[in-house]
Each structure stands twice: as structure tokens, then as C-alpha cells.
Design a protein around this motif. Structure first.
Motif, PDB file in Angstrom:
ATOM      1  N   GLN A 115      29.080   0.240  -2.897  1.00 39.45           N
ATOM      2  CA  GLN A 115      30.777   1.138  -2.461  1.00 39.45           C
ATOM      3  C   GLN A 115      30.686  -0.485  -1.246  1.00 39.45           C
TER       4      GLN A 115
ATOM      5  N   PHE B 295      30.764   2.883   3.668  1.00 42.45           N
ATOM      6  CA  PHE B 295      30.016   4.001   2.786  1.00 42.45           C
ATOM      7  C   PHE B 295      28.752   3.864   2.650  1.00 42.45           C
TER       8      PHE B 295
ATOM      9  N   ASP C  69      34.967   1.701   3.841  1.00 45.60           N
ATOM     10  CA  ASP C  69      33.729   1.463   3.330  1.00 45.60           C
ATOM     11  C   ASP C  69      33.285   0.684   3.092  1.00 45.60           C
ATOM     12  N   ARG C  70      33.907  -1.133   3.643  1.00 46.52           N
ATOM     13  CA  ARG C  70      33.105  -2.082   3.897  1.00 46.52           C
ATOM     14  C   ARG C  70      32.667  -2.275   5.012  1.00 46.52           C
TER      15      ARG C  70
ATOM     16  N   TYR D 237      34.702  -0.732   8.426  1.00 48.78           N
ATOM     17  CA  TYR D 237      33.894   0.184   9.116  1.00 48.78           C
ATOM     18  C   TYR D 237      33.163  -0.564  10.861  1.00 48.78           C
TER      19      TYR D 237
ATOM     20  N   SER E 281      31.544  12.133  -3.984  1.00 48.13           N
ATOM     21  CA  SER E 281      30.808  11.115  -2.900  1.00 48.13           C
ATOM     22  C   SER E 281      29.774  11.978  -3.186  1.00 48.13           C
TER      23      SER E 281
END
Length: 362
Positions: free
Chosen positions: A62, A66, A176-177, A180, A354
Motif C-alpha cells: 500500500q 499507509f 499513502d506513499r 505522506y 483498511s
């Protein structure tokens, strides 16, 4: 304190780091997030589990953002009230530096204002540093300073310490990567948090071969918040300049030309920023954002007019004076919009979907 380590397809450096932590501070809980590494890496995570780590895992990769939020969620639910220090899994953070950041978070917490301060472990980038790492951090640091007016020595460091009170906000920030962690820096002051840096060693093992950073795709994600604003501002600047030139040719009034050009470009810029540039722009009511934006536009207009007059007073022609004034006010505009105009509202938690995909073991 809890040490949180996100990991995707880790090599031998991860268990080596865990053993080093265990030998130095055996009482400190360590949470490792398996970011969808797959069956081929099950032995690695089983190994760190036998070393006493909590392991959070899910099936599909993810991204680092995340994984960090998943770790923050686990800590909030199972180890509440503890400060968190995040470290990378590739061996680039010495245990002494991890503990130095942790100690600084604790020292800050002992003071009344310390619950709102994140601590960054900032590398000095001296010695044998891979060129892509040196250039990447320099570019991000420069763009960050241009866009916010703040100077942070190492915007890309993965070694960061957060007081326990900050966890709900950490779980709400988007991305999410790799973007962030930059979003955290961009949104910190909006949410009443300050940033402090402590110097750590610069360590790159095997020329950073353990990194999963994708230079093009991940750089685009990291720079997107800054580049979108710069592109929006440049488009508004071009529109403003064209209208300004047309009006100065049509009417004999600098004031009316500046006001008319700004009225057109501001309306366009407001819509673009609210819908496309700032992640939480649409979370703010149009009326509230509009009042704030055009209040800012009025202040910047007065400053713009004053700067143009000042440049003309030293014999700078109208068009170059206009360009110089716009560049001067660009940083101010971004900082105010990022912090006060398009801040959004309530914080978001990880979605139930999630959480349902997350497996936790200890």
C-alpha cells in the motif's frame, strides 16, 4: 516510547536493527509493519516476531504512508499514551540516533508545549552520499522553503519522533506513499504543531540499494503539493500579466490596470486552488474560503501596487516591475493559503475497510 518500523521486502538489515535495539533497550516495544511484502519474506517477519516485535501485516503493498498510519493505529489501540519514533528498515538509522530523537521527544513532553512538537532526525549529507539522495533532498528542501518560507534541514528523513498526543492527527493526514511524510510537514503548522530537528549520522549502506524509492513516480508524488501550487500561481501570473498589459494599453491608470488584472486572475486562481491544489480545499465552505481568499487578495493587491510603484521609482519599467512584485509575493501567498485558507475540517481515521484487511500478531 514505541519504535515503529514500516518495511517492504526487507533485507538482512531489518533483523540486525531489531537485535541492536533489543540489546540496547530491551524494554522498548517495537512495532514492525509488513507493507504487503508477500510470502517470500515471511521468514524475515517471523524472525523479528521471535525477537519480541509486534508485527502488523496485510496482503497487498500500500505504500509507506499507509504503513505508517496502520502502525499509528495499532499503537493507539494497543499501546496507548506512548510516544512514537519512526525509523526505516534498511539500516540507515543508528540505534543511538533513534534514541536521541526519542529522548528529545520525551524532553519536549516534559515541558508544557512539548506535546505539539515533532522531532526530525536530520542528516548532514556529508561523506559518501549517493548523488540521487543528495540532489533529491536538496531539491525538496528548496521547493519546501520557496513554498512555505520555512527552512527544514532534511525534509525527507524517515527518522521522526512524535508525542502520543499527536497520533490522532498523524492518522488523519492524507497520502499513502512517500508523499505522506512531506504532507505532515506541510500541514503541521495548520494544525498547531511545530517542527524541531536534531542532527543524526548520514548512513547509506551499499549505496542505498535497500531503498524501494522510485525516482520518477515517487518524486512526482512528493513534489505534487508544491508543484501544483507553483503551476497554479504561474498560470494566474500569466493571466494577470496579459490582462495588465491590455488594460495599461487601453486606459491611462496604473491603479485600475492592477486592480482589473488582479480581479480576473484571482477569481481563476481561487477556483483552481480550492478544487485542484490544496487537498482539503473542498472541505472548507466556499463562502468561508472565498472571504478569506479575497481578503488575502486585497492585501496582496495593495502590496503588489506598492511594490510596482517602488520599482518604478528606481526606473524599472512597468512590466518588469510587475514580474518582480509577483515573484516577491508568491511565497507569502502559498504560506497563507496552506495554513489558513484551505485547511479543511475534521480529521479522518483509517477507514474500516483498511482496518479489516490488516492482520496483527505479536
Amino acid at each position: 516510547m514505541v519504535i515503529l518500523i514500516p518495511a517492504f521486502e526487507p533485507d538482512r538489515q531489518l533483523p540486525a536493527l531489531i537485535r541492536s535495539i533489543r540489546s540496547t533497550r530491551p524494554e522498548v516495544p517495537v512495532v514492525v509493519v509488513d507493507d504487503g511484502s508477500g510470502p517470500a519474506f515471511r521468514d524475515v517477519f517471523d524472525g523479528v516476531r521471535t525477537l519480541g516485535c509486534h508485527v502488523v501485516s496485510y496482503a497487498r503493498n500500500q505504500g509507506k504512508g499507509f504503513a505508517l498510519r496502520a502502525g499509528f493505529g495499532f499503537i493507539a489501540d494497543n499501546l496507548p499514551g506512548r510516544d512514537v519514533v519512526c525509523a526505516d528498515s534498511d539500516g540507515q538509522h543508528a540505534v543511538a540516533d533513534i534514541l536521541r530523537v526519542a529522548d528529545r521527544v520525551r524532553e519536549n513532553r516534559d515541558q508544557q508545549w512539548g506535546t505539539s512538537t515533532m522531532v526530525l532526525g536530520s542528516r548532514s549529507f556529508t561523506g559518501n552520499v549517493p548523488a540521487r539522495s543528495r540532489l533529491g533532498n536538496s531539491a525538496t528542501r528548496l521547493l519546501f522553503a520557496l513554498a512555505t518560507g520555512e527552512r527544514i534541514p532534511d525534509t525527507q528523513t524517515g527518522l521522526r519522533g512524535y508525542p502520543a498526543a499527536m497520533l490522532p492527527w498523524l492518522r488523519s493526514v492524507r497520502g499513502d506513499r512517500y508523499e505522506y511524510e512531506l504532507n505532515l510537514l506541510l500541514e503541521a503548522k495548520n494544525n498547531g504543531y511545530s517542527i524541531e530537528s536534531v542532527t543524526i549520522a548520514t548512513v547509506y549502506l551499499d549505496h542505498n540499494s535497500g531503498s524501494h524509492f522510485r525516482p520518477l513516480a515517487d518524486s512526482a508524488r512528493i513534489y505534487a503539493p508544491l508543484l501544483k501550487f507553483l503551476a497554479s500561481s504561474f498560470t494566474a501570473f500569466l493571466l494577470d500579466t496579459v490582462v495588465f498589459v491590455l488594460l495599461t494599453a487601453a486606459i491611462d491608470s496604473l491603479l485600475l490596470a492592477v486592480v482589473g488584472a488582479r480581479a480576473v486572475s484571482s477569481a481563476v486562481n481561487f477556483l483552481v486552488n480550492r478544487h485542484l491544489v490544496f487537498e482539503r480545499g473542498r472541505d472548507t465552505s466556499p463562502r468561508k474560503a472565498g472571504v478569506r481568499y479575497f481578503g488575502l487578495a486585497a492585501v496582496l493587491l495593495a502590496a503588489n501596487f506598492g511594490l510596482i510603484r517602488a520599482f518604478e521609482a528606481i526606473a524599472v519599467p512597468a512590466l518588469p516591475a510587475k514580474i518582480l512584485a509577483e515573484i516577491t509575493l508568491l511565497v507569502v501567498s502559498f504560506a497563507v493559503q496552506q495554513r489558513f485558507l484551505f485547511t479543511g475540517g475534521a480529521a479522518m481515521e483509517l477507514s474500516a475497510g483498511s482496518r479489516s484487511r490488516t492482520h496483527i500478531s505479536a
